[in-house]
Scaffold this motif. Structure first.
Motif, PDB file in Angstrom:
ATOM      1  N   ASP A 119       0.846  -1.189   0.000  1.00 22.56           N
ATOM      2  CA  ASP A 119       0.000   0.000   0.000  1.00 22.56           C
ATOM      3  C   ASP A 119       0.883   1.240   0.000  1.00 22.56           C
ATOM      4  O   ASP A 119       1.990   1.233   0.571  1.00 22.56           O
ATOM      5  CB  ASP A 119      -0.922   0.024   1.223  1.00 22.56           C
ATOM      6  CG  ASP A 119      -1.936   1.158   1.139  1.00 22.56           C
ATOM      7  OD1 ASP A 119      -2.963   0.984   0.449  1.00 22.56           O
ATOM      8  OD2 ASP A 119      -1.696   2.220   1.743  1.00 22.56           O
ATOM      9  N   THR A 120       0.386   2.296  -0.648  1.00 17.98           N
ATOM     10  CA  THR A 120       1.086   3.573  -0.668  1.00 17.98           C
ATOM     11  C   THR A 120       0.116   4.686  -0.298  1.00 17.98           C
ATOM     12  O   THR A 120      -1.075   4.616  -0.594  1.00 17.98           O
ATOM     13  CB  THR A 120       1.682   3.879  -2.053  1.00 17.98           C
ATOM     14  OG1 THR A 120       0.632   3.855  -3.038  1.00 17.98           O
ATOM     15  CG2 THR A 120       2.754   2.865  -2.430  1.00 17.98           C
ATOM     16  N   GLN A 121       0.654   5.712   0.348  1.00 14.13           N
ATOM     17  CA  GLN A 121      -0.061   6.965   0.560  1.00 14.13           C
ATOM     18  C   GLN A 121       0.639   8.038  -0.270  1.00 14.13           C
ATOM     19  O   GLN A 121       1.865   7.997  -0.433  1.00 14.13           O
ATOM     20  CB  GLN A 121      -0.089   7.338   2.042  1.00 14.13           C
ATOM     21  CG  GLN A 121      -0.800   6.307   2.919  1.00 14.13           C
ATOM     22  CD  GLN A 121      -2.266   6.146   2.569  1.00 14.13           C
ATOM     23  OE1 GLN A 121      -2.984   7.124   2.391  1.00 14.13           O
ATOM     24  NE2 GLN A 121      -2.719   4.894   2.464  1.00 14.13           N
ATOM     25  N   THR A 122      -0.112   8.994  -0.785  1.00 13.68           N
ATOM     26  CA  THR A 122       0.401   9.831  -1.862  1.00 13.68           C
ATOM     27  C   THR A 122       0.052  11.301  -1.669  1.00 13.68           C
ATOM     28  O   THR A 122      -0.690  11.678  -0.757  1.00 13.68           O
ATOM     29  CB  THR A 122      -0.191   9.359  -3.206  1.00 13.68           C
ATOM     30  OG1 THR A 122      -1.588   9.705  -3.257  1.00 13.68           O
ATOM     31  CG2 THR A 122      -0.044   7.853  -3.373  1.00 13.68           C
ATOM     32  N   THR A 123       0.566  12.116  -2.579  1.00 14.09           N
ATOM     33  CA  THR A 123       0.231  13.540  -2.576  1.00 14.09           C
ATOM     34  C   THR A 123      -1.100  13.811  -3.257  1.00 14.09           C
ATOM     35  O   THR A 123      -1.574  14.945  -3.241  1.00 14.09           O
ATOM     36  CB  THR A 123       1.324  14.367  -3.279  1.00 14.09           C
ATOM     37  OG1 THR A 123       1.471  13.896  -4.633  1.00 14.09           O
ATOM     38  CG2 THR A 123       2.663  14.248  -2.560  1.00 14.09           C
ATOM     39  N   GLY A 124      -1.703  12.811  -3.891  1.00 11.64           N
ATOM     40  CA  GLY A 124      -2.967  13.024  -4.578  1.00 11.64           C
ATOM     41  C   GLY A 124      -3.364  11.832  -5.419  1.00 11.64           C
ATOM     42  O   GLY A 124      -2.701  10.785  -5.410  1.00 11.64           O
ATOM     43  N   PRO A 125      -4.435  11.966  -6.210  1.00 17.28           N
ATOM     44  CA  PRO A 125      -5.017  10.833  -6.927  1.00 17.28           C
ATOM     45  C   PRO A 125      -4.531  10.641  -8.364  1.00 17.28           C
ATOM     46  O   PRO A 125      -5.057   9.788  -9.071  1.00 17.28           O
ATOM     47  CB  PRO A 125      -6.507  11.185  -6.932  1.00 17.28           C
ATOM     48  CG  PRO A 125      -6.512  12.684  -7.027  1.00 17.28           C
ATOM     49  CD  PRO A 125      -5.339  13.147  -6.232  1.00 17.28           C
ATOM     50  N   ASP A 126      -3.520  11.390  -8.792  1.00 16.69           N
ATOM     51  CA  ASP A 126      -3.040  11.318 -10.171  1.00 16.69           C
ATOM     52  C   ASP A 126      -1.800  10.437 -10.225  1.00 16.69           C
ATOM     53  O   ASP A 126      -0.717  10.840  -9.782  1.00 16.69           O
ATOM     54  CB  ASP A 126      -2.727  12.721 -10.696  1.00 16.69           C
ATOM     55  CG  ASP A 126      -2.371  12.744 -12.177  1.00 16.69           C
ATOM     56  OD1 ASP A 126      -1.988  11.683 -12.720  1.00 16.69           O
ATOM     57  OD2 ASP A 126      -2.447  13.819 -12.789  1.00 16.69           O
ATOM     58  N   ALA A 127      -1.942   9.240 -10.794  1.00 21.80           N
ATOM     59  CA  ALA A 127      -0.820   8.298 -10.823  1.00 21.80           C
ATOM     60  C   ALA A 127       0.325   8.797 -11.696  1.00 21.80           C
ATOM     61  O   ALA A 127       1.462   8.358 -11.526  1.00 21.80           O
ATOM     62  CB  ALA A 127      -1.289   6.937 -11.321  1.00 21.80           C
ATOM     63  N   GLU A 128       0.046   9.681 -12.630  1.00 22.94           N
ATOM     64  CA  GLU A 128       1.095  10.182 -13.519  1.00 22.94           C
ATOM     65  C   GLU A 128       1.929  11.285 -12.878  1.00 22.94           C
ATOM     66  O   GLU A 128       3.128  11.379 -13.124  1.00 22.94           O
ATOM     67  CB  GLU A 128       0.477  10.700 -14.826  1.00 22.94           C
ATOM     68  CG  GLU A 128      -0.286   9.656 -15.622  1.00 22.94           C
ATOM     69  CD  GLU A 128       0.597   8.538 -16.158  1.00 22.94           C
ATOM     70  OE1 GLU A 128       1.821   8.746 -16.276  1.00 22.94           O
ATOM     71  OE2 GLU A 128       0.068   7.452 -16.443  1.00 22.94           O
ATOM     72  N   GLU A 129       1.298  12.114 -12.051  1.00 24.68           N
ATOM     73  CA  GLU A 129       1.980  13.301 -11.549  1.00 24.68           C
ATOM     74  C   GLU A 129       2.194  13.314 -10.039  1.00 24.68           C
ATOM     75  O   GLU A 129       3.098  13.995  -9.554  1.00 24.68           O
ATOM     76  CB  GLU A 129       1.198  14.558 -11.957  1.00 24.68           C
ATOM     77  CG  GLU A 129       1.065  14.754 -13.461  1.00 24.68           C
ATOM     78  CD  GLU A 129       2.401  14.971 -14.153  1.00 24.68           C
ATOM     79  OE1 GLU A 129       3.352  15.445 -13.484  1.00 24.68           O
ATOM     80  OE2 GLU A 129       2.495  14.653 -15.349  1.00 24.68           O
TER      81      GLU A 129
END
Length: 242
Positions: free
Chosen positions: A13-23
């Motif tokens: 699992d990953t947590q991210t800066t947002g929902p855009d897998a490209e950016e």
């Protein structure tokens, strides 16, 4: 006879800066291993200083602030190297990897490897095939007529899986792993004769079919036009700008 859903599994699992897998970027990740149902979890965690600001809306989800990540996170390049190698190791040992919404999580990891390691997920895997189990794809196929949301928390509530500290990478990964075990038991008559590699191949077909439904709805003008990518578990890389 032990069924695959009672045997060795991993979850990423990953947590991210947002929902855009490209950016967007990875800010935390976890790999959880369990050798058998009911066994102890072995957890590896990563915390990343992503090199870009973390939007407030992302912090509201996972609680990770710019200040915390800058103080405690590692540079992305070595983390992505470790993540790529860790995932490849699971594939070499033929341990199925549970990834909720795999087209987002694995695509994001692939783009981070391209960004920071001048490589790709395929480059780390080599000739070793992925074997992924995606709770969302499985549930949509196994209980396709059920209405309502199918986010990780919704599925855990439905299948009786405890989810503590939602949006913590390790907690989400462990819950997703237990969720796949619970699905295996609930639908044993339909799943026990299938091997994880066979299920991986079937999920490619199931996800493509699941994507066609929303796309047809958008195409009729019933919703806002937007592409629905049928690729699973990894979206192809976008062409490089000329």
């Amino acid at each position: 006879m032990m069924h695959w859903f009672d045997g060795p599994l991993a979850a990423l699992d990953t947590q991210t800066t947002g929902p855009d897998a490209e950016e967007d970027r990875i800010v935390s990740a976890a790999l959880v291993l369990q050798d058998a149902a009911g066994g102890r979890f072995r957890v590896t965690r990563w915390l990343v200083s992503p090199g870009i600001p973390v939007p407030g809306r992302a912090t509201e989800v996972h609680g990770l602030t710019d200040d915390h990540l800058q103080r405690n996170g590692r540079w992305p390049a070595p983390v992505m190297e470790e993540l790529g190698r860790a995932l490849a190791e699971q594939c070499v040992t033929r341990r199925p990897v549970v990834v909720t919404d795999a087209p987002f999580g694995l695509t994001l990891l692939d783009r981070e490897l391209r960004r920071h390691r001048a490589s790709s997920l395929a480059g780390y895997l080599g000739d070793t095939p992925l074997c992924v189990l995606d709770p969302r794809v499985l549930d949509r196929h196994l209980d396709r007529h059920r209405e309502g949301p199918r986010a990780l928390g919704d599925l855990c509530a439905l299948y009786g899986v405890e989810l503590e500290s939602a949006h913590d990478a390790a907690a989400d990964a462990a819950a997703a792993l237990e969720l796949v075990r619970a699905m295996g038991h609930r639908y044993a008559a339909r799943l026990e004769r299938l091997s994880p590699p066979e299920l991986h191949s079937l999920q490619e077909e199931w996800h493509a079919a699941q994507a066609r439904g929303p796309q047809a709805w958008f195409d009729t003008g019933s919703g806002s036009p937007q592409p629905v990518d049928p690729a699973w578990p990894l979206r192809p890389a976008l062409p490089a700008a000329a």
